[in-house]
Motif scaffolding. Structure first.
Motif, PDB file in Angstrom:
ATOM      1  N   GLY A 228      86.144  43.346  72.135  1.00 49.03           N
ATOM      2  CA  GLY A 228      84.750  43.171  71.749  1.00 49.03           C
ATOM      3  C   GLY A 228      84.074  44.385  71.151  1.00 49.03           C
ATOM      4  N   GLY A 229      84.855  45.316  70.579  1.00 48.36           N
ATOM      5  CA  GLY A 229      84.245  46.463  69.926  1.00 48.36           C
ATOM      6  C   GLY A 229      83.451  47.348  70.870  1.00 48.36           C
ATOM      7  N   ARG A 230      82.216  47.684  70.476  1.00 47.12           N
ATOM      8  CA  ARG A 230      81.410  48.617  71.253  1.00 47.12           C
ATOM      9  C   ARG A 230      81.114  48.093  72.653  1.00 47.12           C
ATOM     10  NH1 ARG A 230      75.606  50.162  68.923  1.00 47.12           N
ATOM     11  NH2 ARG A 230      75.222  48.021  69.603  1.00 47.12           N
ATOM     12  N   LYS A 231      80.944  46.785  72.792  1.00 47.31           N
ATOM     13  CA  LYS A 231      80.646  46.232  74.113  1.00 47.31           C
ATOM     14  C   LYS A 231      81.824  46.446  75.067  1.00 47.31           C
ATOM     15  CE  LYS A 231      77.263  42.788  72.621  1.00 47.31           C
ATOM     16  NZ  LYS A 231      76.890  41.348  72.576  1.00 47.31           N
ATOM     17  N   GLY A 232      83.034  46.267  74.556  1.00 45.42           N
ATOM     18  CA  GLY A 232      84.203  46.547  75.379  1.00 45.42           C
ATOM     19  C   GLY A 232      84.303  48.017  75.717  1.00 45.42           C
ATOM     20  N   GLY A 233      83.925  48.885  74.762  1.00 48.52           N
ATOM     21  CA  GLY A 233      83.901  50.315  75.031  1.00 48.52           C
ATOM     22  C   GLY A 233      82.909  50.659  76.130  1.00 48.52           C
ATOM     23  N   ASN A 234      81.777  49.966  76.146  1.00 45.97           N
ATOM     24  CA  ASN A 234      80.799  50.189  77.213  1.00 45.97           C
ATOM     25  C   ASN A 234      81.357  49.782  78.571  1.00 45.97           C
ATOM     26  OD1 ASN A 234      78.925  51.099  75.364  1.00 45.97           O
ATOM     27  ND2 ASN A 234      77.821  49.159  75.223  1.00 45.97           N
ATOM     28  N   VAL A 235      82.116  48.690  78.593  1.00 46.23           N
ATOM     29  CA  VAL A 235      82.733  48.254  79.846  1.00 46.23           C
ATOM     30  C   VAL A 235      83.746  49.296  80.308  1.00 46.23           C
ATOM     31  CG1 VAL A 235      84.200  46.512  80.923  1.00 46.23           C
ATOM     32  CG2 VAL A 235      82.345  45.809  79.403  1.00 46.23           C
ATOM     33  N   ALA A 236      84.521  49.861  79.375  1.00 50.13           N
ATOM     34  CA  ALA A 236      85.483  50.912  79.727  1.00 50.13           C
ATOM     35  C   ALA A 236      84.768  52.112  80.335  1.00 50.13           C
ATOM     36  CB  ALA A 236      86.276  51.336  78.493  1.00 50.13           C
ATOM     37  N   LEU A 237      83.607  52.463  79.782  1.00 45.12           N
ATOM     38  CA  LEU A 237      82.822  53.574  80.324  1.00 45.12           C
ATOM     39  C   LEU A 237      82.288  53.240  81.710  1.00 45.12           C
ATOM     40  CD1 LEU A 237      81.457  56.314  80.111  1.00 45.12           C
ATOM     41  CD2 LEU A 237      79.636  55.234  78.755  1.00 45.12           C
ATOM     42  N   PHE A 238      81.830  52.015  81.901  1.00 43.27           N
ATOM     43  CA  PHE A 238      81.374  51.557  83.219  1.00 43.27           C
ATOM     44  C   PHE A 238      82.483  51.698  84.263  1.00 43.27           C
ATOM     45  CE2 PHE A 238      81.877  47.579  85.742  1.00 43.27           C
ATOM     46  CZ  PHE A 238      80.972  47.862  86.755  1.00 43.27           C
ATOM     47  N   VAL A 239      83.697  51.233  83.895  1.00 44.05           N
ATOM     48  CA  VAL A 239      84.839  51.327  84.809  1.00 44.05           C
ATOM     49  C   VAL A 239      85.200  52.778  85.063  1.00 44.05           C
ATOM     50  CG1 VAL A 239      87.284  50.778  85.100  1.00 44.05           C
ATOM     51  CG2 VAL A 239      85.717  49.046  84.210  1.00 44.05           C
ATOM     52  N   GLU A 240      85.146  53.607  84.035  1.00 46.60           N
ATOM     53  CA  GLU A 240      85.455  55.029  84.173  1.00 46.60           C
ATOM     54  C   GLU A 240      84.536  55.689  85.205  1.00 46.60           C
ATOM     55  OE1 GLU A 240      87.605  58.528  82.313  1.00 46.60           O
ATOM     56  OE2 GLU A 240      87.922  56.366  82.350  1.00 46.60           O
ATOM     57  N   MET A 241      83.246  55.372  85.143  1.00 42.58           N
ATOM     58  CA  MET A 241      82.289  55.961  86.078  1.00 42.58           C
ATOM     59  C   MET A 241      82.467  55.403  87.487  1.00 42.58           C
ATOM     60  SD  MET A 241      80.623  58.262  84.605  1.00 42.58           S
ATOM     61  CE  MET A 241      80.445  58.879  82.933  1.00 42.58           C
ATOM     62  N   LEU A 242      82.776  54.106  87.578  1.00 44.14           N
ATOM     63  CA  LEU A 242      82.945  53.503  88.892  1.00 44.14           C
ATOM     64  C   LEU A 242      84.221  53.957  89.567  1.00 44.14           C
ATOM     65  CD1 LEU A 242      81.694  51.507  90.907  1.00 44.14           C
ATOM     66  CD2 LEU A 242      82.935  49.671  89.757  1.00 44.14           C
ATOM     67  N   SER A 243      85.279  54.209  88.779  1.00 44.81           N
ATOM     68  CA  SER A 243      86.553  54.618  89.374  1.00 44.81           C
ATOM     69  C   SER A 243      86.643  56.133  89.495  1.00 44.81           C
ATOM     70  CB  SER A 243      87.721  54.072  88.551  1.00 44.81           C
ATOM     71  OG  SER A 243      87.639  54.479  87.198  1.00 44.81           O
ATOM     72  N   ALA A 244      86.754  56.835  88.373  1.00 49.39           N
ATOM     73  CA  ALA A 244      86.873  58.295  88.404  1.00 49.39           C
ATOM     74  C   ALA A 244      85.583  58.963  88.858  1.00 49.39           C
ATOM     75  CB  ALA A 244      87.270  58.810  87.020  1.00 49.39           C
ATOM     76  N   GLY A 245      84.443  58.456  88.381  1.00 52.68           N
ATOM     77  CA  GLY A 245      83.170  59.072  88.738  1.00 52.68           C
ATOM     78  C   GLY A 245      82.847  58.959  90.210  1.00 52.68           C
ATOM     79  N   LEU A 246      82.956  57.753  90.764  1.00 52.62           N
ATOM     80  CA  LEU A 246      82.602  57.539  92.167  1.00 52.62           C
ATOM     81  C   LEU A 246      83.627  58.150  93.111  1.00 52.62           C
ATOM     82  CD1 LEU A 246      80.618  56.221  94.144  1.00 52.62           C
ATOM     83  CD2 LEU A 246      81.977  54.117  93.984  1.00 52.62           C
TER      84      LEU A 246
END
Length: 337
Positions: A228-246
């Motif tokens: 989904g282009g940018r929207k999928g990229g946003n989801v990847a960022l969300f997961v990045e913060m929830l996994s690596a960030g948290l």
């Protein structure tokens, strides 16, 4: 179609256990990994069962997974558990914390488990499927080494960054389990296509020059694209913060390759367990809604097309090349005995 080998579940389990131990895993690590692999083979995507299991065997043998790891668990807050996998597999740390996670969620209504310093998490749906088996809603997120570009021509900054969601639907049915990558496809699908000499769909990946490609071999030296282009990229960022960030684990940009070298990826994993209310009213209501949606032609992930209850005599189908790889490791154990 690739040639397959059919094994009864006990045969597959025994073979996998021998292969794990021969590769350097402790009995505890082998048990956790084999349980997760069998679950993936029965209920998850075929590529995340025994084919991905071979990655674990190679990682044990080559030093990317610590075979005798001793995960530790601390509680930062009443409902917040923090695990250090000690360079081992993610499944072992989760198993050791599982009873505490379930009890905390039932007592407080919610519980959070985070973990770092492990090999890749494998089939993410396994974790929420386990929670759903205890009547709990689950949300899970994890990362790995960078292999996804936000757009063609860009730098790889995210892993496939999968997320999984599970909702129990009662004792007489499988739970709803959504398990999907933030990328247009999972990395293992690219690997499988390359091994079989098959093309991949447009929009899945770019080559090493950042150009869109349908050649799976070129994609392995390039990068994946988000869905989904940018929207999928946003989801990847969300997961990045929830996994690596948290969890405090390494960002995908800083994570070693899980398929080469001798360094642990040390990835992050975050899992949230939620009580769906008192009693089973919410579960019955959710089950009724999935039936309603199914009647409208909606595919219900984790349920549609999967027989329930699983047949105890059903055979597991394993690609012959994967079976031979596992058998080579298992034969090492036989030679030592």
């Amino acid at each position: 179609m690739a040639e397959e080998v059919s094994l009864r579940r006990p045969e597959a389990e025994e073979l996998a256990m021998r292969a794990c131990v021969a590769a350097g895993a402790s009995q505890a690590s082998a048990r956790s990994l084999v349980d997760a692999t069998l679950s993936a083979a029965l209920f998850g995507p075929a590529t995340l069962g025994f084919p991905h299991f071979v990655d674990y065997l190679n990682a044990f043998a080559e030093g990317r997974i610590k075979g005798d790891s001793q995960p530790s668990l601390q509680r930062s807050f009443p409902a917040f558990m923090v695990s250090d996998a000690d360079g081992g597999i993610a499944q072992l740390g989760f198993d050791l914390a599982f009873a505490d996670l379930v009890e905390t969620a039932r007592t407080l209504g919610i519980a959070v488990f985070t973990q770092t310093n492990s090999y890749t998490a494998g089939e993410l749906g396994y974790y929420v499927r386990r929670l759903a088996g205890e009547g709990l809603i689950g949300l899970a997120a994890t990362n790995a080494n960078a292999m996804v570009v936000p757009k063609p021509g860009g730098a790889a900054v995210y892993s496939t960054n999968p997320m999984a969601f599970g909702f129990p639907l009662g004792d007489q049915t499988l739970p709803l389990v959504i398990d999907q990558a933030s990328s247009a496809t999972a990395f293992v699908n690219i690997v499988q296509a390359a091994e079989q000499g098959q093309p991949i769909p447009d929009g899945w990946a770019v080559d090493e020059n950042g150009e869109p490609t349908q050649d799976a071999t070129k994609a392995l030296t390039g990068a994946l694209l988000p869905f989904g282009g940018r929207k999928g990229g946003n989801v990847a960022l969300f997961v990045e913060m929830l996994s690596a960030g948290l969890s405090g684990g390494p960002w995908s940009l800083d994570t070693p390759d899980f398929r080469s070298g001798n360094a642990s990826p040390a990835v992050g994993l975050s899992i949230i367990a939620i009580m769906p209310g008192l009693g089973d009213e919410r579960i019955r209501r959710a089950h009724a809604q999935t039936i309603r949606l199914h009647d409208h032609g909606v595919f219900i992930p984790g349920v549609t097309g999967i027989p329930f209850p699983p047949s105890p005599t059903a055979e597991l189908k394993i690609p012959r090349t994967v079976f031979e790889s596992i058998s080579r490791f298992a034969s090492l154990q036989a030679e030592r005995n």
